[in-house]
Design a protein around this motif. Structure first.
Motif, PDB file in Angstrom:
ATOM      1  N   ALA A   1       0.856  -1.184   0.000  1.00 53.63           N
ATOM      2  CA  ALA A   1       0.000   0.000   0.000  1.00 53.63           C
ATOM      3  C   ALA A   1       0.894   1.236   0.000  1.00 53.63           C
ATOM      4  CB  ALA A   1      -0.900  -0.011   1.230  1.00 53.63           C
ATOM      5  N   HIS A   2       0.459   2.297  -0.671  1.00 55.65           N
ATOM      6  CA  HIS A   2       1.266   3.515  -0.722  1.00 55.65           C
ATOM      7  C   HIS A   2       0.364   4.738  -0.740  1.00 55.65           C
ATOM      8  CE1 HIS A   2       0.335   2.642  -4.966  1.00 55.65           C
ATOM      9  NE2 HIS A   2       0.467   3.939  -5.182  1.00 55.65           N
ATOM     10  N   LEU A   3       0.972   5.878  -0.433  1.00 56.54           N
ATOM     11  CA  LEU A   3       0.242   7.143  -0.361  1.00 56.54           C
ATOM     12  C   LEU A   3       0.441   7.900  -1.670  1.00 56.54           C
ATOM     13  CD1 LEU A   3      -1.478   8.625   1.757  1.00 56.54           C
ATOM     14  CD2 LEU A   3       0.591   9.811   2.505  1.00 56.54           C
ATOM     15  N   ASP A   4      -0.671   8.271  -2.309  1.00 58.42           N
ATOM     16  CA  ASP A   4      -0.641   8.935  -3.597  1.00 58.42           C
ATOM     17  C   ASP A   4      -1.449  10.231  -3.499  1.00 58.42           C
ATOM     18  OD1 ASP A   4      -0.580   9.665  -6.249  1.00 58.42           O
ATOM     19  OD2 ASP A   4      -1.943   8.084  -6.930  1.00 58.42           O
ATOM     20  N   ASN A   5      -0.750  11.355  -3.358  1.00 63.78           N
ATOM     21  CA  ASN A   5      -1.421  12.652  -3.217  1.00 63.78           C
ATOM     22  C   ASN A   5      -2.466  12.646  -2.100  1.00 63.78           C
ATOM     23  OD1 ASN A   5      -0.014  13.974  -5.328  1.00 63.78           O
ATOM     24  ND2 ASN A   5      -1.337  13.013  -6.855  1.00 63.78           N
ATOM     25  N   GLY A   6      -2.081  12.080  -0.978  1.00 63.44           N
ATOM     26  CA  GLY A   6      -2.944  12.075   0.195  1.00 63.44           C
ATOM     27  C   GLY A   6      -3.950  10.939   0.230  1.00 63.44           C
ATOM     28  N   VAL A   7      -3.975  10.104  -0.806  1.00 61.18           N
ATOM     29  CA  VAL A   7      -4.916   8.986  -0.869  1.00 61.18           C
ATOM     30  C   VAL A   7      -4.146   7.677  -0.747  1.00 61.18           C
ATOM     31  CG1 VAL A   7      -6.636   7.799  -2.281  1.00 61.18           C
ATOM     32  CG2 VAL A   7      -6.492  10.307  -2.327  1.00 61.18           C
ATOM     33  N   VAL A   8      -4.611   6.777   0.115  1.00 57.93           N
ATOM     34  CA  VAL A   8      -3.979   5.475   0.258  1.00 57.93           C
ATOM     35  C   VAL A   8      -4.422   4.581  -0.896  1.00 57.93           C
ATOM     36  CG1 VAL A   8      -3.855   3.378   1.653  1.00 57.93           C
ATOM     37  CG2 VAL A   8      -3.742   5.619   2.763  1.00 57.93           C
ATOM     38  N   ARG A   9      -3.444   4.079  -1.638  1.00 55.72           N
ATOM     39  CA  ARG A   9      -3.705   3.122  -2.707  1.00 55.72           C
ATOM     40  C   ARG A   9      -3.312   1.741  -2.206  1.00 55.72           C
ATOM     41  NH1 ARG A   9      -7.117   6.119  -5.548  1.00 55.72           N
ATOM     42  NH2 ARG A   9      -6.178   8.087  -6.245  1.00 55.72           N
ATOM     43  N   THR A  10      -4.254   0.831  -2.213  1.00 61.17           N
ATOM     44  CA  THR A  10      -4.027  -0.483  -1.625  1.00 61.17           C
ATOM     45  C   THR A  10      -3.435  -1.453  -2.639  1.00 61.17           C
ATOM     46  OG1 THR A  10      -6.340  -1.074  -2.063  1.00 61.17           O
ATOM     47  CG2 THR A  10      -5.808  -0.179   0.107  1.00 61.17           C
ATOM     48  N   SER A  11      -2.948  -2.580  -2.134  1.00 60.46           N
ATOM     49  CA  SER A  11      -2.277  -3.578  -2.954  1.00 60.46           C
ATOM     50  C   SER A  11      -3.231  -4.189  -3.979  1.00 60.46           C
ATOM     51  CB  SER A  11      -1.702  -4.678  -2.054  1.00 60.46           C
ATOM     52  OG  SER A  11      -0.809  -4.132  -1.105  1.00 60.46           O
ATOM     53  N   PRO A  12      -2.720  -4.645  -5.110  1.00 60.98           N
ATOM     54  CA  PRO A  12      -3.571  -5.246  -6.142  1.00 60.98           C
ATOM     55  C   PRO A  12      -4.392  -6.410  -5.589  1.00 60.98           C
ATOM     56  CG  PRO A  12      -1.354  -4.884  -6.991  1.00 60.98           C
ATOM     57  CD  PRO A  12      -1.310  -4.595  -5.525  1.00 60.98           C
ATOM     58  N   GLY A  13      -5.667  -6.381  -5.862  1.00 58.48           N
ATOM     59  CA  GLY A  13      -6.554  -7.469  -5.442  1.00 58.48           C
ATOM     60  C   GLY A  13      -7.150  -7.300  -4.065  1.00 58.48           C
ATOM     61  N   PHE A  14      -6.626  -6.372  -3.261  1.00 56.51           N
ATOM     62  CA  PHE A  14      -7.120  -6.238  -1.895  1.00 56.51           C
ATOM     63  C   PHE A  14      -8.560  -5.723  -1.849  1.00 56.51           C
ATOM     64  CE2 PHE A  14      -3.663  -6.473   1.518  1.00 56.51           C
ATOM     65  CZ  PHE A  14      -2.978  -7.449   0.821  1.00 56.51           C
ATOM     66  N   ALA A  15      -8.932  -4.882  -2.807  1.00 60.34           N
ATOM     67  CA  ALA A  15     -10.318  -4.391  -2.830  1.00 60.34           C
ATOM     68  C   ALA A  15     -11.281  -5.548  -3.038  1.00 60.34           C
ATOM     69  CB  ALA A  15     -10.484  -3.352  -3.945  1.00 60.34           C
ATOM     70  N   ASP A  16     -10.963  -6.433  -3.966  1.00 57.87           N
ATOM     71  CA  ASP A  16     -11.819  -7.596  -4.210  1.00 57.87           C
ATOM     72  C   ASP A  16     -11.813  -8.534  -3.010  1.00 57.87           C
ATOM     73  OD1 ASP A  16     -12.526  -6.703  -6.716  1.00 57.87           O
ATOM     74  OD2 ASP A  16     -10.964  -7.839  -7.751  1.00 57.87           O
ATOM     75  N   GLY A  17     -10.649  -8.667  -2.371  1.00 61.37           N
ATOM     76  CA  GLY A  17     -10.562  -9.524  -1.187  1.00 61.37           C
ATOM     77  C   GLY A  17     -11.420  -9.005  -0.054  1.00 61.37           C
ATOM     78  N   PHE A  18     -11.357  -7.698   0.187  1.00 64.36           N
ATOM     79  CA  PHE A  18     -12.178  -7.126   1.257  1.00 64.36           C
ATOM     80  C   PHE A  18     -13.657  -7.265   0.929  1.00 64.36           C
ATOM     81  CE2 PHE A  18     -14.401  -3.787   3.560  1.00 64.36           C
ATOM     82  CZ  PHE A  18     -13.894  -3.941   4.841  1.00 64.36           C
TER      83      PHE A  18
END
Length: 572
Positions: free
Chosen positions: A64-81
């Motif tokens: 996961a990383h911070l992109d202009n103040g927004v946390v971008r999560t690891s690939p596939g984590f959105a589907d996993g959650f």
């Protein structure tokens, strides 16, 4: 990485070792039938194997990383959650009035075990939500419950807890975050928090933070702390996410492991929040969440231990090296005595830690269902043991997993090192294991050791009953329990609390060793001394249980030798 849900272990424990039956027999959990149990665990296990396990390496390789103040999560984590949320697994134990299943903590514990084993980084997100749900259920106003609980339980919104500040660490009473009344029933929250797990994500509509802060008239220390719920987006009149609140993720920590789980520094600049519970009573409300999380963190260690054991066993049964020292061997390294020792230790300790966690969950369920003070005391007693022994087991087992892999364990591509890196933090967060041990010999002994004695009565009575049928296993468990009882009595009489603290960690680990022997004995009783479980019990009782003696000797040694060493001595 491949992962197989340990359904056989769950079946044995929930039927015979720490049975679910007494919980099912209560009115509160009468709907948690045997058929439901099997269906729930089978379905959750399938999700973990098929949907979450493939994300384990993704989170590590693509953090996961911070992109202009927004946390971008690891690939596939959105589907996993989403898979976790849509399955209803976040709200398993939550109140049905707000969309939860109202199921026993014992079943939620099994599911969290599998979630942790398949992908610990993503499991942290629903665990934080579960803790927040319980805190709100027990302490929030009806208005706050109606506004937040349905969204948290469904997984549309995520939850966090914000305790730690840079200058305070574990000394929560030193926090400085302020809460100013706004005159409309809400408060302006200002301050900084660190080490906030899953403080933000890019896949839920909202993130709700439980934040500890001080009101203007607050006294110093923990008795002046209040608890507030502070959402990323302020709900509008219809309960949907509205305007952005005045809070932000300052940075994400660069961690040893759990790269897929964003851990943030949070800044609150007059963010709008609402009081949860009574003013200046925030620690009591937060401890509701923390106690839930402490069992959950112990289970994280157990889940990782399971996954690390599976990976090590698979490697050991494939890797050919050297000549087999036994007749009719496999020709792989599992034939070698030390490799067999490591694998047996991994499997035996994982089972012991898992049974202790289920015993804690059972006590929580029976306390909720009956209101019985004895079960409440049992739950309180087992919580620090489940947390500390579960996480220490995860760390030790993952480390042994690297060793079984040999040189390949030090190579990241095998994934063995990731288990060790990921699980290491579990002994630190939600109260370090040293704090858990101090709680065990401090607050949990304020009854003079009565709750401990009641548990040891059960251990000894069970072992006594098996002296005739399983003497080689029952006798050592009985003797170990007696040694533990003597240590409990001695510590309870020790007036110098710091002397207790000096041996607190060995005491907790010695206590867990004895409980592990008790549960292994129950497994052997259920399936027979000549069964696989019986042979594993023999290994634990012969090879691991004896550690209790040295651990309890350390627990009784007092603090004199520690403080005889000056700081200069330690630097010599």
């Amino acid at each position: 990485m491949p992962y197989h849900a340990p359904l056989t272990d769950f079946d044995l424990i929930l039927r015979h070792v720490v049975p679910l039956a007494p919980v099912q027999a209560t009115d509160r959990f009468a709907e948690a039938t045997e058929d439901m149990r099997q269906a729930i665990l089978t379905e959750a296990g399938r999700m973990c194997e098929e949907r979450l396990a493939p994300l384990q390496r993704q989170g590590d390789l693509h953090p996961a990383h911070l992109d202009n103040g927004v946390v971008r999560t690891s690939p596939g984590f959105a589907d996993g959650f989403r898979a976790i949320a849509e399955g209803g697994w976040i709200g398993m134990s939550a109140d049905p009035e707000y969309g939860g299943m109202g199921l026993p903590m014992m079943l939620a514990t099994a599911v969290n075990d599998m979630l942790s084993g398949s992908c610990l980084a993503i499991q942290l997100a629903p665990l934080m939500g579960q803790g927040q749900i319980e805190a709100l259920e027990n302490h929030a106003s009806d208005e706050i419950k109606a506004r937040f609980l349905p969204k948290l339980i469904s997984g549309e919104w995520a939850g966090t807890m914000n305790l730690t500040e840079p200058q305070a660490g574990s000394d929560v009473g030193a926090l400085r975050t302020k809460a100013e009344p706004l005159g409309d029933g809400s408060y302006a929250i200002t301050g900084q928090k660190i080490y906030i797990s899953w403080a933000d994500n890019d896949f839920t509509e909202n993130v709700c933070h439980l934040v500890l802060a001080r009101l203007p008239d607050a006294r110093p220390g923990t008795k002046g702390i209040s608890l507030f719920i502070v959402p990323r987006h302020i709900p509008d009149a219809d309960g949907n996410p509205g305007e952005r609140n005045d809070l932000r993720v300052v940075s994400l920590e660069h961690k040893m492991g759990l790269h897929g789980s964003p851990t943030a520094v949070m800044e609150y600049s007059g963010a709008k929040g609402w009081l949860v519970g009574e003013p200046h009573d925030g620690m009591r409300a937060m401890f509701t969440m923390m106690n839930n999380a402490r069992l959950g963190v112990g289970v994280q260690g157990i889940g990782v231990a399971e996954a690390a054991t599976q990976a090590a066993l698979s490697y050991a049964m494939e890797r050919k090296q050297g000549r087999s020292p036994i007749q009719n061997g496999t020709g792989t390294i599992i034939d070698h005595a030390d490799v067999r020792r490591m694998l047996a230790t991994m499997r035996a300790d994982t089972f012991a830690a898992r049974a202790i966690a289920f015993a804690c969950a059972q006590a929580i369920d029976l306390a909720h269902a009956t209101g019985d003070a004895g079960w409440e005391a049992r739950a309180a007693l087992l919580t620090p043991i489940a947390k500390a022994f579960g996480t220490e087991t995860g760390i030790r087992v993952a480390e042994l997993g690297v060793q079984v892999h040999g040189g390949m364990g030090y190579i990241e591509e095998t994934g063995a090192a990731q288990y060790s890196r990921d699980v290491r933090v579990t002994a630190i967060y939600e109260g370090t294991n040293g704090i858990q041990a101090m709680d065990l010999v401090g607050r949990k002994m304020m009854d003079g050791g009565e709750a401990m004695a009641a548990l040891l009565d059960e251990v000894e009575s069970h072992a006594e009953g098996l002296r005739g049928s399983l003497p080689a296993l029952a006798e050592p468990v009985w003797q170990a329990s007696e040694t533990l009882r003597e240590t409990v009595e001695s510590l309870a009489e020790q007036g110098d609390l710091n002397a207790r603290f000096a041996g607190a960690v060995p005491f907790l680990m010695g206590f867990a060793r004895v409980l592990g022997g008790h549960y292994h004995l129950k497994a052997a009783e259920s399936e027979g001394a000549d069964s696989a479980r019986g042979r594993l019990a023999r290994f634990y009782i012969e090879r691991l249980l004896p550690e209790h003696a040295s651990l309890l000797a350390q627990a009784s040694a007092g603090a004199e030798a520690l403080y005889a060493l000056s700081p200069e001595d330690l630097g010599a």
